[in-house]
Design an enzyme around this catalytic site. Sequence first.
Site, PDB file in Angstrom:
ATOM      1  CD  GLU A  77      -2.911  -3.843   5.780  1.00 18.82           C
ATOM      2  OE1 GLU A  77      -4.070  -3.850   5.492  1.00 18.82           O
ATOM      3  OE2 GLU A  77      -2.159  -4.374   4.959  1.00 18.82           O
ATOM      4  CG  HIS A  92      -1.377  -1.098   1.279  1.00 15.68           C
ATOM      5  ND1 HIS A  92      -2.609  -1.582   0.507  1.00 15.68           N
ATOM      6  CD2 HIS A  92      -1.694  -2.428   2.453  1.00 15.68           C
ATOM      7  CE1 HIS A  92      -3.057  -2.853   0.972  1.00 15.68           C
ATOM      8  NE2 HIS A  92      -2.659  -3.186   1.983  1.00 15.68           N
ATOM      9  NE  ARG A 112      -4.894  -8.296  -7.036  1.00 14.10           N
ATOM     10  CZ  ARG A 112      -5.843  -7.606  -7.613  1.00 14.10           C
ATOM     11  NH1 ARG A 112      -5.942  -7.353  -8.785  1.00 14.10           N
ATOM     12  NH2 ARG A 112      -7.084  -7.310  -6.982  1.00 14.10           N
ATOM     13  CG  HIS A 115       1.276  -6.994   3.027  1.00 16.42           C
ATOM     14  ND1 HIS A 115       1.363  -5.646   2.646  1.00 16.42           N
ATOM     15  CD2 HIS A 115      -0.038  -7.170   3.209  1.00 16.42           C
ATOM     16  CE1 HIS A 115       0.379  -4.816   2.543  1.00 16.42           C
ATOM     17  NE2 HIS A 115      -0.451  -5.986   2.741  1.00 16.42           N
TER      18      HIS A 115
END
Length: 322
Positions: free
Chosen positions: A120, A103, A198, A178
């Site tokens: 996150e 991200h 992605r 990740h």
Amino acid sequence: MDLYPLKFDPILKERLWGGTKLKEVLGKEITSDITGESWELSGVAGDVSLVANGELQGISLQELIEKYPEDLLGKSVVDRFGREFPILIKFIDAKQDLSIQLHPNDELAKKRHNSFGKTEMWYIMDADQDAELIVGFNKNVSKTQYSNSIEEDKLLDLLNYEKVKEGDTFFINTGKIHAIGAGVMLAEIQQTSDVTYRVFDFNRKDKNGNLRELHTNLALDAIDYERKEDFKVTYAQNEDTVNTMVSCPYFNTNFLNLTQPLELDIAQRDSFSIYMCVDGSATISNNFGKANLKKGQTVLIPAKSNNLHINTTNAKLLEVTI
């Protein structure tokens, strides 16, 4: 308005990699065999949560923020984020491996997508034997090395794998590559953002036979190529007290391992509080009402609350504030 503890209807998301644990373990009302996410508390446009309990049932989170901004969010939160709910709360069930992704940070996300970035954290609720996550690289790599690995289909050789069990907690900075591995169910706390790059999807095809979109070029300037041991969270699990897990600019998360009722004075917090029940059950009360909570459920405590009473003999809770 007397803002009591608010529960919200889950927003269920089918995913290519999803399964059935959200129903079987957490009791979510799903009919699909590929439900991957339950959005518990969301202000994301098009997916705004609706109140599920009490006299405000059916009212959206955004409507409540517009009517009661400081009473609901806290003055400091409104000063910083305006009338936008700043975090997104989910439960995730990965029957298959998720795509390998990352991200962008706030600056890049704002420039490219007019969005927040996406920092996150994950709390592992359930993991099959030998289940694992991908978190970061297994060594420092250069942008050229990374690009070559993509072209040669050898990205997996550069990645760091972490076996997981219930209670393990991970903090995922922006830029860190990740993926959640097959057999993992977790609670996720993140900035309000749905911006994901992605970079590899195991060459899978969707239900229409198409490869999913990759964001190879966008990712190049967003990736942190340095190997860092900054992702595994070590935290105390002392009973009947508040244990610090994660403190970052976007959210603070604590772990409550309760065997008896707990009273909390939150009058000076100046932030809403969220409680995610990751095991057991509890009844949570503020000055204006109460809500029952069981494993897999989430409650929002308005900032206007002064005192909080958690009545339980067995509950594990994640407490989230700004």
